[in-house]
Design a protein around this motif. Structure first.
Motif, PDB file in Angstrom:
ATOM      1  N   ILE A 103      -4.679   3.003 -12.314  1.00 56.90           N
ATOM      2  CA  ILE A 103      -4.488   1.609 -11.899  1.00 56.90           C
ATOM      3  C   ILE A 103      -4.298   1.530 -10.388  1.00 56.90           C
ATOM      4  CG2 ILE A 103      -2.904  -0.369 -12.044  1.00 56.90           C
ATOM      5  CD1 ILE A 103      -2.514   0.365 -15.004  1.00 56.90           C
ATOM      6  N   VAL A 104      -3.530   2.469  -9.866  1.00 59.53           N
ATOM      7  CA  VAL A 104      -3.262   2.456  -8.426  1.00 59.53           C
ATOM      8  C   VAL A 104      -4.530   2.793  -7.627  1.00 59.53           C
ATOM      9  CG1 VAL A 104      -2.079   3.780  -6.655  1.00 59.53           C
ATOM     10  CG2 VAL A 104      -0.796   2.873  -8.562  1.00 59.53           C
ATOM     11  N   LEU A 105      -5.284   3.761  -8.100  1.00 58.71           N
ATOM     12  CA  LEU A 105      -6.549   4.108  -7.430  1.00 58.71           C
ATOM     13  C   LEU A 105      -7.465   2.899  -7.399  1.00 58.71           C
ATOM     14  CD1 LEU A 105      -7.658   7.651  -8.687  1.00 58.71           C
ATOM     15  CD2 LEU A 105      -7.531   6.888  -6.308  1.00 58.71           C
ATOM     16  N   SER A 106      -7.533   2.217  -8.538  1.00 58.64           N
ATOM     17  CA  SER A 106      -8.371   1.030  -8.647  1.00 58.64           C
ATOM     18  C   SER A 106      -7.890  -0.052  -7.689  1.00 58.64           C
ATOM     19  CB  SER A 106      -8.326   0.528 -10.096  1.00 58.64           C
ATOM     20  OG  SER A 106      -8.883  -0.745 -10.198  1.00 58.64           O
ATOM     21  N   GLU A 107      -6.580  -0.209  -7.604  1.00 58.80           N
ATOM     22  CA  GLU A 107      -5.989  -1.234  -6.727  1.00 58.80           C
ATOM     23  C   GLU A 107      -6.335  -0.945  -5.274  1.00 58.80           C
ATOM     24  OE1 GLU A 107      -1.764  -2.058  -7.477  1.00 58.80           O
ATOM     25  OE2 GLU A 107      -1.478  -1.894  -5.305  1.00 58.80           O
ATOM     26  N   LEU A 108      -6.133   0.298  -4.852  1.00 63.97           N
ATOM     27  CA  LEU A 108      -6.404   0.656  -3.456  1.00 63.97           C
ATOM     28  C   LEU A 108      -7.891   0.528  -3.149  1.00 63.97           C
ATOM     29  CD1 LEU A 108      -4.032   3.745  -3.206  1.00 63.97           C
ATOM     30  CD2 LEU A 108      -3.767   1.579  -1.995  1.00 63.97           C
ATOM     31  N   PHE A 109      -8.708   0.869  -4.132  1.00 64.57           N
ATOM     32  CA  PHE A 109     -10.159   0.761  -3.965  1.00 64.57           C
ATOM     33  C   PHE A 109     -10.554  -0.701  -3.731  1.00 64.57           C
ATOM     34  CE2 PHE A 109     -14.557   1.621  -4.592  1.00 64.57           C
ATOM     35  CZ  PHE A 109     -15.069   0.612  -5.389  1.00 64.57           C
ATOM     36  N   LYS A 110      -9.992  -1.583  -4.565  1.00 63.16           N
ATOM     37  CA  LYS A 110     -10.378  -3.003  -4.457  1.00 63.16           C
ATOM     38  C   LYS A 110      -9.814  -3.651  -3.200  1.00 63.16           C
ATOM     39  CE  LYS A 110     -11.054  -3.480  -9.328  1.00 63.16           C
ATOM     40  NZ  LYS A 110     -10.361  -3.480 -10.598  1.00 63.16           N
ATOM     41  N   ASP A 153       0.833  -1.202   0.000  1.00 58.09           N
ATOM     42  CA  ASP A 153       0.000   0.000   0.000  1.00 58.09           C
ATOM     43  C   ASP A 153       0.872   1.258   0.000  1.00 58.09           C
ATOM     44  OD1 ASP A 153      -0.522   0.847   3.395  1.00 58.09           O
ATOM     45  OD2 ASP A 153       0.799  -0.755   2.677  1.00 58.09           O
ATOM     46  N   LYS A 154       2.035   1.162   0.690  1.00 60.71           N
ATOM     47  CA  LYS A 154       2.927   2.345   0.761  1.00 60.71           C
ATOM     48  C   LYS A 154       3.428   2.674  -0.643  1.00 60.71           C
ATOM     49  CE  LYS A 154       4.572   1.940   5.506  1.00 60.71           C
ATOM     50  NZ  LYS A 154       4.433   0.551   6.001  1.00 60.71           N
ATOM     51  N   GLU A 155       3.792   1.609  -1.351  1.00 59.80           N
ATOM     52  CA  GLU A 155       4.286   1.797  -2.716  1.00 59.80           C
ATOM     53  C   GLU A 155       3.197   2.380  -3.607  1.00 59.80           C
ATOM     54  OE1 GLU A 155       6.432  -1.795  -3.734  1.00 59.80           O
ATOM     55  OE2 GLU A 155       6.205  -1.151  -5.835  1.00 59.80           O
ATOM     56  N   ALA A 156       1.980   1.856  -3.411  1.00 62.88           N
ATOM     57  CA  ALA A 156       0.852   2.318  -4.213  1.00 62.88           C
ATOM     58  C   ALA A 156       0.579   3.803  -3.956  1.00 62.88           C
ATOM     59  CB  ALA A 156      -0.390   1.489  -3.907  1.00 62.88           C
ATOM     60  N   LYS A 166       2.668   6.026  -3.085  1.00 60.42           N
ATOM     61  CA  LYS A 166       3.714   6.854  -3.741  1.00 60.42           C
ATOM     62  C   LYS A 166       3.387   7.007  -5.214  1.00 60.42           C
ATOM     63  CE  LYS A 166       7.675   5.356  -1.134  1.00 60.42           C
ATOM     64  NZ  LYS A 166       8.674   4.313  -1.216  1.00 60.42           N
ATOM     65  N   LEU A 167       2.968   5.893  -5.844  1.00 59.47           N
ATOM     66  CA  LEU A 167       2.666   5.916  -7.284  1.00 59.47           C
ATOM     67  C   LEU A 167       1.458   6.800  -7.584  1.00 59.47           C
ATOM     68  CD1 LEU A 167       3.099   2.118  -8.153  1.00 59.47           C
ATOM     69  CD2 LEU A 167       4.558   3.985  -8.935  1.00 59.47           C
ATOM     70  N   LEU A 168       0.626   6.985  -6.575  1.00 56.98           N
ATOM     71  CA  LEU A 168      -0.574   7.795  -6.759  1.00 56.98           C
ATOM     72  C   LEU A 168      -0.247   9.246  -7.102  1.00 56.98           C
ATOM     73  CD1 LEU A 168      -3.574   7.282  -6.597  1.00 56.98           C
ATOM     74  CD2 LEU A 168      -3.514   7.803  -4.170  1.00 56.98           C
ATOM     75  N   TYR A 169       0.948   9.667  -6.730  1.00 53.67           N
ATOM     76  CA  TYR A 169       1.325  11.064  -6.975  1.00 53.67           C
ATOM     77  C   TYR A 169       2.113  11.241  -8.264  1.00 53.67           C
ATOM     78  CZ  TYR A 169      -0.439  11.998  -2.359  1.00 53.67           C
ATOM     79  OH  TYR A 169      -1.273  12.110  -1.277  1.00 53.67           O
TER      80      TYR A 169
END
Lengths: 138, 393, 479
Positions: free
Chosen positions: B164-171, B147-150, B152-155
């Motif tokens: 893709i990252v938003l979708s991943e965190l959402f799911k 999640d930490k990596e995700a 970071k990628l969100l920015y």
């Protein structure tokens, strides 16, 4: 000479799991085997038809979509089976469309669960259906 | 250009002449010939590169696919051993026991492709099961710091990565900083906007409908499906008041979604709100509102629908007839019978007939009377509506 | 006279050169656009999970409409495969278009069909519908079979199917096509996930001639072994993956193939349905739909997917191939004779200023330009007027650029589908080298024959596709 046999104890209930998603069938068969069920897997409509023709099952768990067939056809095949048309069938699918669900029950499904399934509920439903089947047979 | 008597030579002498005259003759060639020659050389090189590329790329892809298959099998095996426990243990407190993450770290999930495949499988697990297994999958995701990596990628600026990252965190049910998420709901990219909205609706502490009230731009049908699924999959959720959402001044796509929610959650308190928006100039929304009244079996709205019937365009009239059939109160039988007999329009007759059949057995006398007295077309239409094979869908 | 001819042919050669450069510029542009389009499609597939469409109870219903004429050999398997689509809400409408063989009999027996007193309404005109059948088996409750008098063409049959369809979208396909199980899920996506109102979607078609098909399911994809279907496969790859995907980026798709296309039923009906007199009914339908949308000032889009979702048996004999291409030539001629007013008409925006002009100049006129070009060439050779070095350079230019475009199309195709083995893909590449010499002239000649037939309004009929059937898988012992 020593020959090994794999023997299914007579008391073990047999479940036929019909789904082409190997990951899902792997997980479900693991859970069911821990609950003392014997699980056979069919990954498409043809394998399911062969399995149903070849043996008796205490329960069939099926998806809606699979190669060569679909959940409706499978239900039809189970209900038309001359040996045991009363085998309980549980449909476990992603589809939550009311018409499809209604059609499944019209075709004789005993239960319909939409994914994602809750494991305790799923297992208790399976046990209920198997016990019901036992009582009917008795 | 091809015609030049002075340059004509017998065919057999072409090559030697070409060799004798080139390169000094190059400067004498017309420009278009030079361009054609250069393009031809580029094309020939391109042909060789294309063929080599096809071969190399396919060979590399085949190797990569095999590696991916082996990796996928390893991941599946590890997840089965770690996450999926015996059912008895799943139900007990043991399901919250700490997960052994060491085998997963050995997979090399720092690699982008490995991480992507691994997260995909985690999401699959959550798509199959809720409850303890889904919770353990989420815990594994957190324990591996994915999640930490995700976050970071969100920015990152790349919109695809963000989506893709938003979708991943959402799911994975992981919340994102609310302020940043709110900012993303106004992003110019519609995928990012959509996922941000979904996340806001899912993770809002209070009522998820609150965020819907803030949406002023159209939402696509796909977004509608996803938002609806969020509501549908909420456990023990009771829909709060749709007042202010089902309103004429709201964005039509938001109203449309709320109508569907009202029907799904059988919110009869929304009937009055729906009746208030029926005079919207948007015909599509009007039709949907009327259809919703039918699905909600809003008998209170029956008289109102009959009263507006005459003034409505044909497409709305058809929807009113269908809705009256679904309401099934038996109060509209006379109206439906009159429409069936008096209308010249085939579709009107068909919808009126279907509406009468839906109200069986209340409509039995009416149907029998019509069957006995109707002309060929009406008789056929009634037989059509009565046939369970035709209306099996 | 001689001087005049010499001057004429000289000038004509210049025109051919300019025409060639223009067409190659467009192809180069399409190559670039199609690459961008394919990458965009891949991105979308990474972001959008198809599972949402299966899970959602709001997914729109789709009617699969297909016409059958004397298809007794394969009808059962093909209908079964249509019934097994991975989609939560759809119906299958089979229009038996006056078959003289056992097509209907087999359907009735296999699916337990019974005639129902269907109140059929001719919303769109078509030949008389004689019976409508529904299945007594609840497992096939979404199957409707219509038996009607032969209308002489597929368009009439599809209109008959549209008249009974219950859902807002329909898939038009041929009953002998093998569809991927995810066809509905894939094709519906642009309709529900686009900024504009999408009125039609299509996807890539491929040759199924030597594929291994088992009970209507594609088991193993293989490149055809016969030369004629191989050329058609190359042509389809270039046309769909390069051409249509390229135009997809700028929303200028000229046509959604009749072999596989999903349409917004409301717009089809408002545009008047399919034209049974047209030989190119698919392109004619697109023209009318686009014209309707433009005249009612509605923004629209037609979208294409690069995925191969439909496998069809292509003509393997010259006789059937010639008949097919003559029919296509007639269809194209009809389109331009019907819609010439839209050409270069700014009122019709992209349709009038890009789609139709491109198709007129570079598709319709191409056979004339090429044929006359060849005649010029022959004249110049016969009268010793040719500059051989220049001629060879120009030939090399034309040949090498054509091959390059084709190979790039095959390369882009590999980004999307990798079902063929590497050696089969390389076989396609090899055939690309002889396509301009062997196949292309045939296509041009048959197109010209089609134009001539249409000009003379010669009587013609669709004819019957000679089915060779598909390769069956070897039966293995079941453990």
């Amino acid at each position: 000479m020593h020959i090994k046999f794999k023997v299914t104890p007579r008391t073990m209930k047999k479940i036929l799991l019909v789904d082409n998603d190997a990951m899902f069938t792997g997980m479900v068969s693991y859970l069911l085997e821990k609950e003392q069920f014997h699980v056979s897997i069919a990954k498409d409509g043809k394998e399911a038809a062969s399995a149903l023709a070849a043996g008796h099952y205490d329960l069939v768990i099926s998806d809606m979509f699979m190669p060569y067939s679909n959940g409706f056809e499978l239900l039809n095949d189970v209900r038309k089976n001359k040996v045991n048309p009363y085998t309980p069938v549980m449909v476990v699918s992603d589809v939550s469309n009311e018409l499809s669900i209604a059609n499944c029950f019209r075709l004789g499904a005993d239960a319909y669960l939409t994914k994602p399934v809750n494991v305790p509920g799923f297992l208790s439903e399976i046990k209920n259906l198997v016990i019901q089947q036992e009582n009917v047979a008795a | 250009m091809l015609y030049n008597r002075k340059m004509w030579l017998p065919k057999a002498a072409v090559l030697p002449v070409l060799l004798r005259t080139w390169p000094p003759a190059w400067n004498t060639y017309p420009v278009f010939i030079k361009i054609c020659f250069i393009i031809s050389m580029v094309a020939l090189i391109g042909i060789l590169l294309a063929m080599a590329d096809i071969y190399i790329w396919r060979t590399a892809k085949r190797r990569k696919d095999r590696k991916k298959l082996r990796l996928s099998e390893d991941i599946t095996r590890l997840l089965m051993n770690t996450v999926v426990m015996e059912p008895a243990k799943l139900n007990s407190g043991m399901s919250k026991a700490k997960l052994d993450t060491r085998p997963f770290l050995k997979l090399g999930i720092n690699d982008k492709d490995v991480r992507s495949l691994f997260v995909c499988e985690l999401i699959n697990y959550r798509n199959y099961f809720t409850g303890a297994i889904a919770a353990r999958v989420r815990q594994l995701y957190l324990d591996l710091s994915l999640d930490k990596e995700a976050r970071k990628l969100l920015y990152k600026k790349n919109w695809e990565t963000k989506s893709i990252v938003l979708s991943e965190l959402f799911k994975m049910d992981i919340e994102v900083d609310n302020a940043y998420l709110l900012e993303l709901t106004h992003h110019k990219n519609r995928y990012i906007r959509g996922f941000a909205r979904l996340s806001m609706i899912k993770f809002t502490k209070g009522d998820p409908l609150a965020f819907l009230r803030q949406i002023t731009e159209p939402i696509s049908q796909w977004e509608e499906f996803e938002i609806f699924l969020v509501f549908q999959q909420k456990e023990n959720y009771t829909l709060s008041s749709l007042e202010g959402l089902i309103a004429v001044d709201r964005e039509p796509s938001v109203v449309s979604l709320c109508l569907k929610l009202a029907v799904y959650f059988k919110d009869l308190s929304a009937v009055k709100l729906i009746m208030d928006i029926i005079q919207t100039p948007d015909l599509k929304l009007r039709a949907e509102a009327i259809a919703s009244l039918g699905k909600l079996e809003a008998s209170d709205a029956e008289a109102f629908l009959i009263s507006i019937y005459g003034a409505e365009p044909q497409e709305i009239r058809l929807v009113i007839l269908t809705a009256l059939g679904m309401i099934r109160s038996g109060n509209s039988l006379e109206f439906l019978e009159n429409e069936f007999i008096s209308s010249d329009d085939f579709e009107t007759k068909m919808n009126a007939s279907d509406a009468l059949i839906k109200q069986y057995p209340l409509s039995q006398n009416t149907i029998d009377k019509l069957m006995n007295n109707s002309a060929a077309l009406e008789h056929r239409i009634l037989s059509h509506s009565l046939n369970p094979l035709i209306n099996a869908l | 006279m001689r001087n005049f001819l010499n001057q004429f042919f000289t000038s004509y050669q210049n025109l051919v050169f300019i025409y060639c450069c223009a067409i190659y510029t467009v192809y180069a542009m399409l190559t670039f656009f199609s690459y961008l389009s394919i990458i965009a499609n891949r991105r979308r597939n990474r972001i959008r999970e198809k599972l949402v469409m299966i899970q959602s109870p709001l997914s729109p219903g789709i009617s699969i409409i297909t016409a059958a004429f004397n298809e007794e050999m394969t009808i059962i398997h093909n209908v079964r495969s249509l019934l097994n689509m991975n989609y939560p809400l759809f119906e299958v409408i089979i229009v038996n278009d006056g078959s003289t063989d056992q097509t209907l009999g087999k359907l009735v027996k296999e699916f337990q069909l019974t005639e129902v007193a269907f109140a059929y309404n001719y919303f769109i005109a078509c030949t008389e519908v004689q019976q409508v059948y529904k299945s007594e088996n609840p497992a096939c409750s979404n199957l409707i079979v219509i038996n009607k008098l032969n209308g002489g063409c597929k368009a009439d049959a599809i209109n008959a199917g549209i008249n009974v369809s219950n859902y807002p979208y329909f898939l038009n396909t041929d009953v002998d096509c093998i569809l991927d199980n995810d066809t509905l899920i894939q094709l519906i996506q642009p309709f529900v996930d686009d900024d504009k109102r999408v009125i039609a979607t299509g996807a890539t078609l491929r040759m199924a001639n030597d594929c291994v098909i088992d009970s209507g399911v594609l088991v193993d994809a293989k490149v055809p072994t016969q030369w004629l279907p191989i050329f058609q496969e190359i042509e389809y790859i270039r046309s769909f993956v390069l051409g249509k995907m390229g135009w997809n980026l700028v929303n200028a798709i000229p046509n959604v193939s009749g072999g596989l296309g999903m349409f917004d039923k409301e717009i089809v009906v408002k545009a008047g349905g399919y034209d049974p007199t047209s030989f190119g009914e698919d392109m004619d339908m697109m023209m009318r739909m686009c014209k309707y949308m433009l005249e009612t000032k509605q923004e629209y889009a037609i979208r294409y997917l690069p995925q191969s979702l439909c496998w069809t048996e292509g003509p393997s004999t010259m006789k059937v191939f010639k008949r097919q291409r003559i029919r296509w030539g007639r269809g194209l001629y009809q389109i331009f004779s019907s819609y010439y007013k839209l050409l270069f008409n700014p009122k019709y925006k992209m349709l009038g200023l890009v789609v139709l002009p491109y198709n007129f100049i570079f598709e319709f006129c191409a056979p004339f330009v090429e044929c006359l070009g060849v005649l010029c060439y022959i004249y110049l050779i016969v009268f010793h007027l040719i500059n051989w070095p220049f001629a060879l350079v120009l030939l090399l230019f034309v040949y090498s650029f054509s091959i390059l475009i084709t190979l790039l199309a095959i390369l882009w195709d590999q980004l999307v589908i990798r079902r063929y083995r590497i050696r089969e893909v390389l076989k396609l590449c090899m055939f690309a080298f002889i396509e301009p010499i062997v196949y292309h002239p045939m296509v041009m000649i048959f197109a010209l024959m089609g134009y001539a037939n249409q000009f003379r309004k010669a009587k013609s009929h669709w004819g019957h596709m000679e089915r060779k059937g598909f390769t069956q898988p070897k039966i293995e012992a079941i453990n």
